[in-house]
Design an enzyme around this catalytic site. Structure first.
Site, PDB file in Angstrom:
ATOM      1  CB  SER A   1       2.789  67.151  72.501  1.00 12.42           C
ATOM      2  OG  SER A   1       1.385  67.155  72.673  1.00 12.42           O
TER       3      SER A   1
ATOM      4  CE1 TYR B   1       3.247  65.583  77.932  1.00 13.07           C
ATOM      5  CE2 TYR B   1       1.408  66.699  76.855  1.00 13.07           C
ATOM      6  CZ  TYR B   1       2.406  65.734  76.837  1.00 13.07           C
ATOM      7  OH  TYR B   1       2.581  64.927  75.737  1.00 13.07           O
TER       8      TYR B   1
HETATM    9  P1  NDP Z   1       3.552  55.474  76.749  1.00 14.31           P
HETATM   10  O1  NDP Z   1       3.174  55.752  78.164  1.00 14.31           O
HETATM   11  O2  NDP Z   1       2.893  54.357  76.041  1.00 14.31           O
HETATM   12  O3  NDP Z   1       5.145  55.289  76.645  1.00 14.31           O
HETATM   13  C1  NDP Z   1       6.005  56.160  77.337  1.00 14.31           C
HETATM   14  C2  NDP Z   1       7.415  55.606  77.286  1.00 14.31           C
HETATM   15  O4  NDP Z   1       8.288  56.545  77.967  1.00 14.31           O
HETATM   16  C3  NDP Z   1       7.548  54.284  77.990  1.00 14.31           C
HETATM   17  O5  NDP Z   1       8.349  53.414  77.213  1.00 14.31           O
HETATM   18  C4  NDP Z   1       8.246  54.644  79.286  1.00 14.31           C
HETATM   19  O6  NDP Z   1       9.107  53.582  79.699  1.00 14.31           O
HETATM   20  C5  NDP Z   1       9.099  55.840  78.867  1.00 14.31           C
HETATM   21  N1  NDP Z   1       9.459  56.637  80.025  1.00 14.31           N
HETATM   22  C6  NDP Z   1       8.664  57.451  80.767  1.00 14.31           C
HETATM   23  N2  NDP Z   1       9.356  57.941  81.821  1.00 14.31           N
HETATM   24  C7  NDP Z   1      10.609  57.420  81.733  1.00 14.31           C
HETATM   25  C8  NDP Z   1      11.775  57.529  82.530  1.00 14.31           C
HETATM   26  N3  NDP Z   1      11.818  58.297  83.656  1.00 14.31           N
HETATM   27  N4  NDP Z   1      12.889  56.847  82.161  1.00 14.31           N
HETATM   28  C9  NDP Z   1      12.874  56.083  81.041  1.00 14.31           C
HETATM   29  N5  NDP Z   1      11.819  55.937  80.246  1.00 14.31           N
HETATM   30  C10 NDP Z   1      10.679  56.596  80.594  1.00 14.31           C
HETATM   31  O7  NDP Z   1       3.301  56.857  75.980  1.00 14.31           O
HETATM   32  P2  NDP Z   1       3.475  57.328  74.448  1.00 14.31           P
HETATM   33  O8  NDP Z   1       4.097  56.270  73.631  1.00 14.31           O
HETATM   34  O9  NDP Z   1       2.202  57.917  74.024  1.00 14.31           O
HETATM   35  O10 NDP Z   1       4.477  58.550  74.692  1.00 14.31           O
HETATM   36  C11 NDP Z   1       5.692  58.716  74.004  1.00 14.31           C
HETATM   37  C12 NDP Z   1       5.923  60.215  73.797  1.00 14.31           C
HETATM   38  O11 NDP Z   1       4.886  60.714  72.959  1.00 14.31           O
HETATM   39  C13 NDP Z   1       5.897  61.061  75.060  1.00 14.31           C
HETATM   40  O12 NDP Z   1       6.976  61.971  75.006  1.00 14.31           O
HETATM   41  C14 NDP Z   1       4.564  61.791  74.985  1.00 14.31           C
HETATM   42  O13 NDP Z   1       4.608  63.039  75.626  1.00 14.31           O
HETATM   43  C15 NDP Z   1       4.435  61.946  73.484  1.00 14.31           C
HETATM   44  N6  NDP Z   1       3.085  62.204  73.008  1.00 14.31           N
HETATM   45  C16 NDP Z   1       2.091  61.291  73.266  1.00 14.31           C
HETATM   46  C17 NDP Z   1       0.802  61.550  72.821  1.00 14.31           C
HETATM   47  C18 NDP Z   1      -0.348  60.642  73.114  1.00 14.31           C
HETATM   48  O14 NDP Z   1      -1.504  61.073  72.942  1.00 14.31           O
HETATM   49  N7  NDP Z   1      -0.110  59.389  73.506  1.00 14.31           N
HETATM   50  C19 NDP Z   1       0.502  62.756  72.035  1.00 14.31           C
HETATM   51  C20 NDP Z   1       1.630  63.624  71.815  1.00 14.31           C
HETATM   52  C21 NDP Z   1       2.868  63.331  72.283  1.00 14.31           C
HETATM   53  P3  NDP Z   1       9.182  52.963  81.197  1.00 14.31           P
HETATM   54  O15 NDP Z   1       7.897  53.290  81.892  1.00 14.31           O
HETATM   55  O16 NDP Z   1       9.409  51.499  80.978  1.00 14.31           O
HETATM   56  O17 NDP Z   1      10.369  53.634  81.778  1.00 14.31           O
HETATM   57  C1  8X3 Z   2      -0.759  64.920  74.351  1.00 16.39           C
HETATM   58  C2  8X3 Z   2      -1.552  65.359  73.199  1.00 16.39           C
HETATM   59  O1  8X3 Z   2      -3.872  65.675  72.265  1.00 16.39           O
HETATM   60  O2  8X3 Z   2      -3.613  63.977  73.935  1.00 16.39           O
HETATM   61  O3  8X3 Z   2       0.591  65.154  74.096  1.00 16.39           O
HETATM   62  O4  8X3 Z   2      -3.492  66.293  74.570  1.00 16.39           O
HETATM   63  S1  8X3 Z   2      -3.216  65.331  73.513  1.00 16.39           S
END
Ligand code: NDP
Ligand code: 8X3
Length: 247
Positions: A135, A148
């Site tokens: 991120s 985070y």
């Molecule tokens: P979502 O919340 O849409 O998806 C998150 C996914 O992670 C879900 O499929 C969830 O599955 C899974 N997950 C979370 N905790 C667990 C667990 N304990 N065991 C198994 N699976 C888990 O978020 P995003 O798609 O946005 O996030 C994906 C990645 O992208 C993350 O690492 C996030 O930090 C990163 N990211 C996101 C950004 C954003 O702005 N959205 C920006 C930068 C990075 P389930 O709940 O079914 O277990």
């Molecule tokens: C989260 C990125 O830009 O939403 O991983 O804080 S931001």
């Protein structure tokens, strides 16, 4: 046909990545805790193309069972997408809930390194690839980001460090570092759909599909080419400014 192992495939970036890779001829192991969503993906895309592995990434035994239970045609992993992760209860450190901090460390840091270690032998054998979703929060800190941001700095750097360790193996390693992407991430982060909608309103954020397309592009580059790291933001977002607290 190549096989990808994608964590966090029940929503957002991970779900879009499964759809995109399958549409481009890949097989995918789709993981997450919400079994009904994994089953829906298998139902829609076909069980010859998607294998559902339902486990909590923090549960090492569940992870071992999921890996051991991979059908033969899904067991040779060519691409690991370390995507599962979350931000929970982002608040100033002095107000933080330690359970929220522990959840983020266990999910974003510990689970990622454990799974990577377990899949490295097959990835090396197949001269595969690892793509991690870090991120911008790991590159630029913002108030309330604390653990985070730390966990994502770890993800960004662990992934670069893997690249150094895997030198000479032919395994490609990439750290993707996105800014704001509209997914369920912000529902978890803020605790409500309404607050999440407020955060995205008027911001024209990136979509899970934008990141999935980036993953697909990197995964299909020629084998001699490695993207080490790539940082993406929506045009509407830029870097945090410095603040001064005045007396
Ligand atoms: P979502 O919340 O849409 O998806 C998150 C996914 O992670 C879900 O499929 C969830 O599955 C899974 N997950 C979370 N905790 C667990 C667990 N304990 N065991 C198994 N699976 C888990 O978020 P995003 O798609 O946005 O996030 C994906 C990645 O992208 C993350 O690492 C996030 O930090 C990163 N990211 C996101 C950004 C954003 O702005 N959205 C920006 C930068 C990075 P389930 O709940 O079914 O277990
Ligand atoms: C989260 C990125 O830009 O939403 O991983 O804080 S931001």
């Amino acid at each position: 046909m190549k096989t990808a192992f994608i964590t966090g495939a029940t929503a957002g970036i991970g779900e879009a990545t499964v759809r995109t890779l399958v549409a481009n001829g890949w097989r995918c192991v789709a993981t997450g805790r919400r079994e009904e969503r994994l089953d829906a993906l298998v139902g829609e895309l076909g069980k010859d193309r998607v294998h559902a592995a339902c486990f909590d990434v923090r549960d090492r035994e569940g992870m071992d069972a999921a890996i051991a239970g991979l059908p033969d045609e899904f067991a040779g992993v060519d691409l690991l997408v370390n995507n599962a992760g979350l931000a929970q209860g982002l608040s100033p450190a002095q107000d933080a809930n330690l359970d929220d901090w522990q959840t983020m460390i266990d999910t974003n840091v510990t689970a990622m390194v454990v799974l990577t270690r377990k899949l490295l032998p097959t990835l090396i054998e197949r001269r595969g690839a690892i793509i991690a979703i870090g991120s911008v929060a790991g590159n630029y800190v913002y108030p309330g980001g604390n653990v985070y941001a730390g966990s994502k700095a770890f993800a960004n750097h662990f992934t670069l460090a893997l690249r150094a360790d895997l030198h000479g193996t032919g395994v490609r390693v990439t750290s993707i570092e996105p800014g704001m992407v509209e997914t369920e991430f912000t529902v978890v982060r803020t605790g409500s759909q309404e607050a999440s909608d407020d955060l995205y309103r008027g911001a024209d954020p990136m979509t899970g599909q934008d990141i999935a397309d980036t993953i697909h592009w990197i995964a299909e580059l020629p084998p001699h080419l490695n993207i080490n790291r790539i940082e993406l933001m929506p045009v509407s977002q830029d870097f945090a400014g410095f603040r001064v607290a005045r007396s």
